[in-house]
Motif scaffolding. Structure first.
Motif, PDB file in Angstrom:
ATOM      1  N   ASP A   1       0.847  -1.195   0.000  1.00 22.60           N
ATOM      2  CA  ASP A   1       0.000   0.000   0.000  1.00 22.60           C
ATOM      3  C   ASP A   1       0.884   1.247   0.000  1.00 22.60           C
ATOM      4  O   ASP A   1       2.114   1.161  -0.121  1.00 22.60           O
ATOM      5  CB  ASP A   1      -0.977  -0.015   1.174  1.00 22.60           C
ATOM      6  CG  ASP A   1      -0.301   0.050   2.527  1.00 22.60           C
ATOM      7  OD1 ASP A   1       0.923   0.299   2.603  1.00 22.60           O
ATOM      8  OD2 ASP A   1      -1.008  -0.136   3.539  1.00 22.60           O
TER       9      ASP A   1
ATOM     10  N   VAL B   1       0.303  -5.932   1.521  1.00 18.28           N
ATOM     11  CA  VAL B   1      -1.146  -6.076   1.678  1.00 18.28           C
ATOM     12  C   VAL B   1      -1.746  -7.153   0.782  1.00 18.28           C
ATOM     13  O   VAL B   1      -2.944  -7.383   0.816  1.00 18.28           O
ATOM     14  CB  VAL B   1      -1.879  -4.738   1.406  1.00 18.28           C
ATOM     15  CG1 VAL B   1      -1.522  -3.707   2.458  1.00 18.28           C
ATOM     16  CG2 VAL B   1      -1.588  -4.234   0.011  1.00 18.28           C
ATOM     17  N   GLY B   2      -0.950  -7.807  -0.018  1.00 16.38           N
ATOM     18  CA  GLY B   2      -1.513  -8.823  -0.898  1.00 16.38           C
ATOM     19  C   GLY B   2      -0.423  -9.555  -1.649  1.00 16.38           C
ATOM     20  O   GLY B   2       0.764  -9.350  -1.415  1.00 16.38           O
TER      21      GLY B   2
ATOM     22  N   VAL C   1      -5.960  -9.374  -2.549  1.00 14.59           N
ATOM     23  CA  VAL C   1      -5.832  -8.215  -1.666  1.00 14.59           C
ATOM     24  C   VAL C   1      -7.001  -8.239  -0.686  1.00 14.59           C
ATOM     25  O   VAL C   1      -8.031  -8.849  -0.959  1.00 14.59           O
ATOM     26  CB  VAL C   1      -5.825  -6.868  -2.443  1.00 14.59           C
ATOM     27  CG1 VAL C   1      -4.607  -6.772  -3.340  1.00 14.59           C
ATOM     28  CG2 VAL C   1      -7.082  -6.672  -3.247  1.00 14.59           C
TER      29      VAL C   1
ATOM     30  N   THR D   1     -10.388  -7.214   1.238  1.00 10.63           N
ATOM     31  CA  THR D   1     -11.635  -6.645   0.732  1.00 10.63           C
ATOM     32  C   THR D   1     -11.621  -5.122   0.808  1.00 10.63           C
ATOM     33  O   THR D   1     -12.099  -4.449  -0.104  1.00 10.63           O
ATOM     34  CB  THR D   1     -12.835  -7.200   1.514  1.00 10.63           C
ATOM     35  OG1 THR D   1     -12.811  -8.630   1.431  1.00 10.63           O
ATOM     36  CG2 THR D   1     -14.143  -6.695   0.962  1.00 10.63           C
ATOM     37  N   ALA D   2     -11.033  -4.571   1.834  1.00  7.80           N
ATOM     38  CA  ALA D   2     -10.994  -3.112   2.010  1.00  7.80           C
ATOM     39  C   ALA D   2     -10.212  -2.422   0.897  1.00  7.80           C
ATOM     40  O   ALA D   2     -10.389  -1.231   0.663  1.00  7.80           O
ATOM     41  CB  ALA D   2     -10.380  -2.768   3.363  1.00  7.80           C
ATOM     42  N   LEU D   3      -9.353  -3.165   0.189  1.00  6.66           N
ATOM     43  CA  LEU D   3      -8.548  -2.586  -0.885  1.00  6.66           C
ATOM     44  C   LEU D   3      -8.980  -3.077  -2.263  1.00  6.66           C
ATOM     45  O   LEU D   3      -8.275  -2.871  -3.244  1.00  6.66           O
ATOM     46  CB  LEU D   3      -7.066  -2.917  -0.678  1.00  6.66           C
ATOM     47  CG  LEU D   3      -6.429  -2.354   0.575  1.00  6.66           C
ATOM     48  CD1 LEU D   3      -5.019  -2.894   0.745  1.00  6.66           C
ATOM     49  CD2 LEU D   3      -6.421  -0.834   0.536  1.00  6.66           C
ATOM     50  N   SER D   4     -10.145  -3.701  -2.349  1.00  2.00           N
ATOM     51  CA  SER D   4     -10.555  -4.327  -3.606  1.00  2.00           C
ATOM     52  C   SER D   4     -11.500  -3.491  -4.466  1.00  2.00           C
ATOM     53  O   SER D   4     -11.924  -3.942  -5.518  1.00  2.00           O
ATOM     54  CB  SER D   4     -11.210  -5.686  -3.317  1.00  2.00           C
ATOM     55  OG  SER D   4     -12.440  -5.500  -2.634  1.00  2.00           O
TER      56      SER D   4
ATOM     57  N   THR E   1      -8.810   1.618  -6.760  1.00  2.00           N
ATOM     58  CA  THR E   1      -7.838   1.625  -5.672  1.00  2.00           C
ATOM     59  C   THR E   1      -6.425   1.516  -6.243  1.00  2.00           C
ATOM     60  O   THR E   1      -6.137   0.624  -7.028  1.00  2.00           O
ATOM     61  CB  THR E   1      -8.086   0.458  -4.699  1.00  2.00           C
ATOM     62  OG1 THR E   1      -9.400   0.563  -4.175  1.00  2.00           O
ATOM     63  CG2 THR E   1      -7.083   0.457  -3.558  1.00  2.00           C
TER      64      THR E   1
ATOM     65  N   LEU F   1      -2.538   0.681  -5.946  1.00  2.00           N
ATOM     66  CA  LEU F   1      -1.627  -0.167  -5.186  1.00  2.00           C
ATOM     67  C   LEU F   1      -0.264  -0.138  -5.875  1.00  2.00           C
ATOM     68  O   LEU F   1      -0.132   0.421  -6.968  1.00  2.00           O
ATOM     69  CB  LEU F   1      -2.153  -1.601  -5.120  1.00  2.00           C
ATOM     70  CG  LEU F   1      -3.467  -1.801  -4.377  1.00  2.00           C
ATOM     71  CD1 LEU F   1      -4.031  -3.181  -4.650  1.00  2.00           C
ATOM     72  CD2 LEU F   1      -3.257  -1.597  -2.888  1.00  2.00           C
TER      73      LEU F   1
ATOM     74  N   GLU G   1      -3.561  -0.615 -10.420  1.00  2.00           N
ATOM     75  CA  GLU G   1      -4.893  -0.111 -10.087  1.00  2.00           C
ATOM     76  C   GLU G   1      -5.886  -1.254 -10.156  1.00  2.00           C
ATOM     77  O   GLU G   1      -5.856  -2.059 -11.088  1.00  2.00           O
ATOM     78  CB  GLU G   1      -5.309   0.972 -11.082  1.00  2.00           C
ATOM     79  CG  GLU G   1      -6.684   1.536 -10.817  1.00  2.00           C
ATOM     80  CD  GLU G   1      -7.099   2.575 -11.844  1.00  2.00           C
ATOM     81  OE1 GLU G   1      -8.294   2.886 -11.887  1.00  2.00           O
ATOM     82  OE2 GLU G   1      -6.250   3.047 -12.604  1.00  2.00           O
ATOM     83  N   VAL G   2      -6.764  -1.338  -9.171  1.00  2.00           N
ATOM     84  CA  VAL G   2      -7.819  -2.342  -9.167  1.00  2.00           C
ATOM     85  C   VAL G   2      -8.855  -1.932 -10.219  1.00  2.00           C
ATOM     86  O   VAL G   2      -9.291  -0.785 -10.262  1.00  2.00           O
ATOM     87  CB  VAL G   2      -8.493  -2.442  -7.778  1.00  2.00           C
ATOM     88  CG1 VAL G   2      -9.644  -3.442  -7.819  1.00  2.00           C
ATOM     89  CG2 VAL G   2      -7.477  -2.816  -6.717  1.00  2.00           C
TER      90      VAL G   2
END
Length: 67
Positions: free
Chosen positions: A3, A9-10, A30, A32-35, A39, A41, A53-54
């Motif tokens: 992050d 974080v993943g 990753v 759930t809060a970063l999915s 987002t 990364l 980027e997600v």
């Protein structure tokens, strides 16, 4: 996957060049809060970092053939 603070974080599970989208694509686990789509990364690999980027799939849709 790290992050903005550099915390792990993943984990990237696969990736490859994708000429149709003008870059590379990959799949990662990753939290759930970063999915959420959009987002930002960072991928850290072999001492180098890459922006990521997600995105929501499918991220490419082939044009339908003319009738």
């Amino acid at each position: 996957m790290v992050d903005a603070s550099g915390a792990v974080v993943g984990k990237v599970t696969s990736g490859a060049p994708a000429p149709t989208v003008g870059g590379a694509v990959g799949i990662a686990y990753v939290p759930t809060a970063l999915s959420a789509p959009g987002t930002a990364l960072t991928i850290s690999q072999r001492g180098k970092t890459f922006a990521a980027e997600v995105v929501k799939g499918p991220f490419y849709r082939r044009a339908e053939p003319a009738a």
